[in-house]
Scaffold this motif. Sequence first.
Motif, PDB file in Angstrom:
ATOM      1  N   ARG A 154       0.833  -1.207   0.000  1.00 15.97           N
ATOM      2  CA  ARG A 154       0.000   0.000   0.000  1.00 15.97           C
ATOM      3  C   ARG A 154       0.861   1.249   0.000  1.00 15.97           C
ATOM      4  O   ARG A 154       0.656   2.166  -0.814  1.00 15.97           O
ATOM      5  N   GLN A 155       1.819   1.306   0.903  1.00 16.70           N
ATOM      6  CA  GLN A 155       2.669   2.486   0.978  1.00 16.70           C
ATOM      7  C   GLN A 155       3.531   2.638  -0.268  1.00 16.70           C
ATOM      8  O   GLN A 155       3.819   3.753  -0.706  1.00 16.70           O
ATOM      9  N   ALA A 241       1.961 -18.393   1.055  1.00 15.64           N
ATOM     10  CA  ALA A 241       0.893 -18.018   1.978  1.00 15.64           C
ATOM     11  C   ALA A 241      -0.024 -16.983   1.357  1.00 15.64           C
ATOM     12  O   ALA A 241       0.364 -16.233   0.454  1.00 15.64           O
ATOM     13  N   GLU A 242      -1.254 -16.912   1.866  1.00 16.07           N
ATOM     14  CA  GLU A 242      -2.256 -15.993   1.337  1.00 16.07           C
ATOM     15  C   GLU A 242      -1.823 -14.542   1.471  1.00 16.07           C
ATOM     16  O   GLU A 242      -2.195 -13.700   0.657  1.00 16.07           O
ATOM     17  N   ASP A 243      -1.002 -14.234   2.487  1.00 16.12           N
ATOM     18  CA  ASP A 243      -0.593 -12.839   2.649  1.00 16.12           C
ATOM     19  C   ASP A 243       0.261 -12.351   1.486  1.00 16.12           C
ATOM     20  O   ASP A 243       0.259 -11.172   1.149  1.00 16.12           O
ATOM     21  N   GLU A 244       0.966 -13.277   0.798  1.00 14.10           N
ATOM     22  CA  GLU A 244       1.732 -12.873  -0.378  1.00 14.10           C
ATOM     23  C   GLU A 244       0.797 -12.550  -1.537  1.00 14.10           C
ATOM     24  O   GLU A 244       1.010 -11.575  -2.267  1.00 14.10           O
ATOM     25  N   ALA A 245      -0.249 -13.350  -1.713  1.00 13.42           N
ATOM     26  CA  ALA A 245      -1.245 -13.055  -2.745  1.00 13.42           C
ATOM     27  C   ALA A 245      -1.950 -11.745  -2.442  1.00 13.42           C
ATOM     28  O   ALA A 245      -2.246 -10.953  -3.350  1.00 13.42           O
ATOM     29  N   THR A 246      -2.207 -11.482  -1.174  1.00  7.13           N
ATOM     30  CA  THR A 246      -2.828 -10.218  -0.782  1.00  7.13           C
ATOM     31  C   THR A 246      -1.925  -9.038  -1.112  1.00  7.13           C
ATOM     32  O   THR A 246      -2.393  -7.994  -1.595  1.00  7.13           O
ATOM     33  N   ALA A 247      -0.626  -9.206  -0.874  1.00  4.05           N
ATOM     34  CA  ALA A 247       0.326  -8.147  -1.198  1.00  4.05           C
ATOM     35  C   ALA A 247       0.360  -7.893  -2.701  1.00  4.05           C
ATOM     36  O   ALA A 247       0.388  -6.739  -3.150  1.00  4.05           O
ATOM     37  N   LEU A 248       0.311  -8.958  -3.489  1.00  6.55           N
ATOM     38  CA  LEU A 248       0.318  -8.798  -4.936  1.00  6.55           C
ATOM     39  C   LEU A 248      -0.943  -8.103  -5.429  1.00  6.55           C
ATOM     40  O   LEU A 248      -0.890  -7.285  -6.348  1.00  6.55           O
ATOM     41  N   ARG A 249      -2.085  -8.421  -4.830  1.00 11.20           N
ATOM     42  CA  ARG A 249      -3.331  -7.741  -5.235  1.00 11.20           C
ATOM     43  C   ARG A 249      -3.229  -6.245  -4.979  1.00 11.20           C
ATOM     44  O   ARG A 249      -3.723  -5.435  -5.762  1.00 11.20           O
TER      45      ARG A 249
END
Length: 298
Positions: A154-155, A241-249
């Motif tokens: 985000r940042q 992990a899902e947090d990596e996919a979230t970061a990519l989104r």
Amino acid sequence: MTQGVTLGHKEQIDEGATGATEPKASHRPDGHYHEDRPRADDHRGTDQLHADDLRDADRLRTVYGLRKVGPSPASELYRSREISAMTPADVAAFNCVGIEFVFDLRKQSEIRRKPTPDGLYAETLTIAEDVQRPPDGALAREEIPFAGAYDDPRQRLIGRYRAMAHHGDYYALVFHMLCRSNAPTLIHCVNGKDRSGVLCAQLLQIAGFDRSIVMEDYLSTNRWNAAMNETDIAARSGSAAEDEATALRALFEAREEYLDAFMEEIETQWGSFDKYRRSELHLTDADCATVKSLLGTT
């Protein structure tokens, strides 16, 4: 193949740039064309593709996200993702739309990796500047914390959008070229989200559209890029992990807070978009009227 024109990012609109940036005679809006160059409308025939529906070229929309800028069916400005993967059939369909200029916002390294396809009737114009970097130390006060392979997504994006607000000379050159050509034009970068999104958002503001319309056009990229984004996310994150996919989104999606960061930076630095338009973009009221006309409004 149409020979592209590359413009240096520090060229000035009012001195020395006229010869380098003036559209070739084959595409001038006054109707004077080279005899050895086909006019786009000479190749449309009775089956001309009306760009408001593109019903005979759905692939241009689904594969490249080609659509009009703004809400008007009469808009002559288009946006898309990069078009370098176009097949000969795609190029033929694209030529039927009647687009006369392609403004390629990609960096030179990106263009070298994926060049503009052969066979386009449109003139391709590129400007060599990375608008996502802070120019001349601007915004150096803002550190983006590192958090894993993709930083804090985000940042990272908010910082990029704030940096883009400090490239007024780049946008001024693009907008003056757009006004000078005054012809159907495609604007694209790689994914059609950040660089194209910011430029199209400014065009809509210049034309006087309210924030809701500007934001709707910007966020429309999520709909057009949805399938591509999910494919890329799956390929890059794999079984992580899902947090990596979230970061990519967060990196791939257009988000309201990103465009807000660009607009807020303009208001912070120049007081209002109108002041920025006059002092940084050097656009006259006549130029604004041309942009409104290109966007299909009066």
